[in-house]
Design a protein around this motif. Structure first.
Motif, PDB file in Angstrom:
ATOM      1  N   ALA A   1       0.930  -1.192  -0.022  1.00  0.00           N
ATOM      2  CA  ALA A   1       0.111  -0.094  -0.008  1.00  0.00           C
ATOM      3  C   ALA A   1       0.778   1.345  -0.021  1.00  0.00           C
ATOM      4  N   VAL A   2       1.897   1.326   0.832  1.00  0.00           N
ATOM      5  CA  VAL A   2       2.835   2.556   0.978  1.00  0.00           C
ATOM      6  C   VAL A   2       3.671   2.572  -0.453  1.00  0.00           C
ATOM      7  N   THR A   3       4.114   1.552  -0.924  1.00  0.00           N
ATOM      8  CA  THR A   3       5.115   1.738  -2.107  1.00  0.00           C
ATOM      9  C   THR A   3       4.289   1.723  -3.585  1.00  0.00           C
ATOM     10  N   ARG A   4       3.064   1.600  -3.302  1.00  0.00           N
ATOM     11  CA  ARG A   4       2.228   1.607  -4.717  1.00  0.00           C
ATOM     12  C   ARG A   4       2.392   2.486  -5.469  1.00  0.00           C
ATOM     13  N   PRO A   5       2.356   3.990  -5.030  1.00  0.00           N
ATOM     14  CA  PRO A   5       2.308   5.151  -6.057  1.00  0.00           C
ATOM     15  C   PRO A   5       3.943   4.779  -6.836  1.00  0.00           C
ATOM     16  N   LEU A   6       4.620   4.872  -6.031  1.00  0.00           N
ATOM     17  CA  LEU A   6       6.150   4.654  -6.517  1.00  0.00           C
ATOM     18  C   LEU A   6       6.336   3.669  -7.593  1.00  0.00           C
ATOM     19  N   MET A   7       5.947   2.433  -7.239  1.00  0.00           N
ATOM     20  CA  MET A   7       6.001   1.426  -8.120  1.00  0.00           C
ATOM     21  C   MET A   7       5.272   1.551  -9.421  1.00  0.00           C
ATOM     22  N   GLU A   8       3.887   2.190  -9.318  1.00  0.00           N
ATOM     23  CA  GLU A   8       3.212   2.211 -10.421  1.00  0.00           C
ATOM     24  C   GLU A   8       3.495   3.177 -11.475  1.00  0.00           C
ATOM     25  N   ARG A   9       4.424   4.425 -10.881  1.00  0.00           N
ATOM     26  CA  ARG A   9       4.886   5.325 -11.759  1.00  0.00           C
ATOM     27  C   ARG A   9       6.260   5.005 -12.466  1.00  0.00           C
ATOM     28  N   PHE A  10       7.101   4.256 -11.638  1.00  0.00           N
ATOM     29  CA  PHE A  10       8.510   4.135 -12.074  1.00  0.00           C
ATOM     30  C   PHE A  10       9.040   2.680 -12.126  1.00  0.00           C
ATOM     31  N   ALA A  11       8.292   1.759 -11.909  1.00  0.00           N
ATOM     32  CA  ALA A  11       8.734   0.266 -11.763  1.00  0.00           C
ATOM     33  C   ALA A  11       9.328  -0.083 -13.303  1.00  0.00           C
ATOM     34  N   ALA A  12       8.067   0.159 -14.062  1.00  0.00           N
ATOM     35  CA  ALA A  12       8.472  -0.303 -15.561  1.00  0.00           C
ATOM     36  C   ALA A  12       9.671   0.252 -16.269  1.00  0.00           C
ATOM     37  N   SER A  13       9.859   1.641 -15.639  1.00  0.00           N
ATOM     38  CA  SER A  13      11.126   2.236 -16.495  1.00  0.00           C
ATOM     39  C   SER A  13      12.274   1.663 -15.581  1.00  0.00           C
ATOM     40  N   ALA A  14      12.299   1.574 -14.477  1.00  0.00           N
ATOM     41  CA  ALA A  14      13.445   1.152 -13.659  1.00  0.00           C
ATOM     42  C   ALA A  14      13.920  -0.311 -14.198  1.00  0.00           C
ATOM     43  N   LEU A  15      12.919  -1.322 -14.511  1.00  0.00           N
ATOM     44  CA  LEU A  15      13.177  -2.571 -15.128  1.00  0.00           C
ATOM     45  C   LEU A  15      13.435  -2.450 -16.347  1.00  0.00           C
ATOM     46  N   ARG A  16      13.413  -1.336 -17.051  1.00  0.00           N
ATOM     47  CA  ARG A  16      13.631  -0.866 -18.399  1.00  0.00           C
ATOM     48  C   ARG A  16      12.710  -1.956 -19.378  1.00  0.00           C
ATOM     49  N   LEU A  17      11.397  -1.909 -19.275  1.00  0.00           N
ATOM     50  CA  LEU A  17      10.338  -2.394 -20.028  1.00  0.00           C
ATOM     51  C   LEU A  17       9.899  -1.508 -21.069  1.00  0.00           C
ATOM     52  N   SER A  18       9.831  -2.035 -22.132  1.00  0.00           N
ATOM     53  CA  SER A  18       9.564  -1.081 -23.224  1.00  0.00           C
ATOM     54  C   SER A  18       7.849  -0.792 -23.424  1.00  0.00           C
ATOM     55  N   SER A  19       7.465  -0.004 -23.902  1.00  0.00           N
ATOM     56  CA  SER A  19       6.132   0.309 -24.059  1.00  0.00           C
ATOM     57  C   SER A  19       5.605  -0.960 -24.915  1.00  0.00           C
ATOM     58  N   GLY A  20       6.060  -1.668 -26.048  1.00  0.00           N
ATOM     59  CA  GLY A  20       5.802  -2.919 -26.580  1.00  0.00           C
ATOM     60  C   GLY A  20       5.707  -3.938 -25.696  1.00  0.00           C
ATOM     61  N   GLU A  21       6.827  -4.144 -25.070  1.00  0.00           N
ATOM     62  CA  GLU A  21       6.804  -5.243 -23.812  1.00  0.00           C
ATOM     63  C   GLU A  21       5.630  -5.067 -22.739  1.00  0.00           C
ATOM     64  N   MET A  22       5.235  -3.936 -22.345  1.00  0.00           N
ATOM     65  CA  MET A  22       4.340  -3.838 -21.534  1.00  0.00           C
ATOM     66  C   MET A  22       2.942  -4.027 -21.958  1.00  0.00           C
ATOM     67  N   ILE A  23       2.698  -3.665 -23.135  1.00  0.00           N
ATOM     68  CA  ILE A  23       1.417  -3.944 -24.075  1.00  0.00           C
ATOM     69  C   ILE A  23       1.295  -5.370 -24.156  1.00  0.00           C
ATOM     70  N   CYS A  24       2.289  -6.071 -24.616  1.00  0.00           N
ATOM     71  CA  CYS A  24       2.263  -7.605 -24.885  1.00  0.00           C
ATOM     72  C   CYS A  24       1.985  -8.301 -23.542  1.00  0.00           C
ATOM     73  N   LEU A  25       2.637  -7.626 -22.299  1.00  0.00           N
ATOM     74  CA  LEU A  25       2.562  -8.571 -21.133  1.00  0.00           C
ATOM     75  C   LEU A  25       0.908  -8.126 -20.756  1.00  0.00           C
ATOM     76  N   LYS A  26       0.459  -7.001 -20.814  1.00  0.00           N
ATOM     77  CA  LYS A  26      -0.755  -6.602 -20.550  1.00  0.00           C
ATOM     78  C   LYS A  26      -2.012  -7.499 -21.275  1.00  0.00           C
ATOM     79  N   LEU A  27      -1.654  -7.784 -22.587  1.00  0.00           N
ATOM     80  CA  LEU A  27      -2.673  -8.496 -23.412  1.00  0.00           C
ATOM     81  C   LEU A  27      -2.573  -9.973 -23.268  1.00  0.00           C
ATOM     82  N   ALA A  28      -1.280 -10.456 -22.693  1.00  0.00           N
ATOM     83  CA  ALA A  28      -1.131 -11.885 -22.630  1.00  0.00           C
ATOM     84  C   ALA A  28      -1.855 -12.041 -21.274  1.00  0.00           C
TER      85      ALA A  28
END
Length: 243
Positions: free
Chosen positions: A166-193
Motif C-alpha cells: 500500500a505504501v510503495t504502490r504509487p512509486l512502483m506504479e509510476r516508475f517500476a516499469a522504467s526502472a526494469l527497462r520494460l519498453s512500451s511494446g513489452e508492457m502492451i504484450c504482457l498486458k494482453l497476455a
C-alpha cells in the motif's frame, strides 16, 4: 540508484521525472492505510523500506517511506548506523519478526545510537522482513513507547506485506516499469497476455507481428526475472506493473 537522503512527502511524485530523481527518504504524512492500521494496533512510528526492483534491496537503505522524525532519520543515515545497528543486522538474517528487546539482550548499543533513540523516544522497535522467494528486498517496521503485545505482533506480521504494498504502490506504479527497462511494446504484450490472449491474438490486437510479440514477451520475461510467460505475467501483476 536514488539520490541523496533529502526528505520529501511520499505522495509528492509529480515533480520527479524518473526513479533516480526521487529522494530515497520520503515522509509519510497521514497515509490512509497506516492511519487505519493505527486504529487496529497503536504505534508511534512506521517505516517501510525497499522496493521490489533491482538495486533497491533492503540492505542498501536506498528506499524508505516513514513518519519517523526527519532529524532522526537524517542523523541515523548520515552517521551510517544502518550499517552497524545490531537490530538491523539481525533483520538481514531473519525470516520472521525481529523484536528489539530480544536482539539487545546482552548487547551494548553504540552510545551515540542509544542517545539518538532515546532523544527521539524511539523504543521497542519491531521489524518484519519482506521477501520475494528466498530474497529479502524490504521490510516494514514499527515502534512505540509501550512494548507490543504478542497478539499485536502477530497482527502486524500478518498485515506487513499489505502495508508494504500500500505504501510503495504509487512509486512502483509510476516508475517500476522504467526502472526494469520494460519498453512500451513489452508492457502492451504482457498486458494482453495477462488477458489470456495467444501470441497470434496479441498480434491482432496490438498491430505487431507475431515474431515481434514473442520477442517482446521473451524480453519482458527475462527483465522481471521469470522463466516463462505465465511466471512473467504473475510477476508483473505482483509488482503492480499491470492490473
Amino acid at each position: 540508484m536514488v539520490s541523496s537522503p533529502i526528505f520529501s512527502r511520499a505522495d509528492d511524485l509529480d515533480k520527479y521525472v524518473d526513479l533516480a530523481s526521487v529522494p530515497r527518504h520520503r515522509f509519510i504524512h497521514n497515509h490512509p492505510f497506516t492511519m487505519r492500521l493505527r486504529k487496529a494496533v497503536a504505534f508511534d512510528y512506521v517505516m517501510v523500506s525497499g522496493l521490489d526492483i533491482d538495486n533497491f534491496r533492503f540492505g542498501t537503505g536506498q528506499s524508505i517511506d516513514t513518519d519517523f522524525p526527519p532529524a532522526f532519520i537524517e542523523s541515523y543515515y548520515d552517521e551510517k548506523f544502518h550499517l552497524s545497528d545490531p537490530f538491523i543486522e539481525r533483520a538481514k538474517l531473519s525470516e520472521g519478526v525481529v523484536i528489539e528487546s530480544d536482539v539487545l539482550k546482552g548487547v551494548e548499543l553504540n552510545s551515540r545510537l542509544a542517545y539518538l533513540l532515546d532523544a527521539f523516544n524511539i523504543k521497542n522497535r519491531l521489524l518484519f522482513p519482506i521477501r520475494r522467494g528466498n530474497e529479502m528486498y524490504g521490510c516494514v517496521g514499527f515502534s512505540r513507547t509501550v512494548p507490543f503485545e504478542a497478539d499485536e505482533i502477530d497482527f502486524l506480521g500478518a498485515i506487513a506485506q499489505s502495508t508494504h504494498t500500500a505504501v510503495t504502490r504509487p512509486l512502483m506504479e509510476r516508475f517500476a516499469a522504467s526502472a526494469l527497462r520494460l519498453s512500451s511494446g513489452e508492457m502492451i504484450c504482457l498486458k494482453l497476455a495477462s488477458m489470456g490472449l495467444t501470441s497470434e491474438q496479441i498480434a491482432q490486437e496490438s498491430g505487431y507481428q507475431v515474431d515481434t510479440v514473442n520477442t517482446y514477451i521473451k524480453n519482458a520475461t527475462r527483465k522481471v526475472g521469470a522463466t516463462n510467460r505465465t511466471q512473467a505475467i504473475a510477476e508483473a501483476i505482483r509488482r503492480h506493473l499491470i492490473d
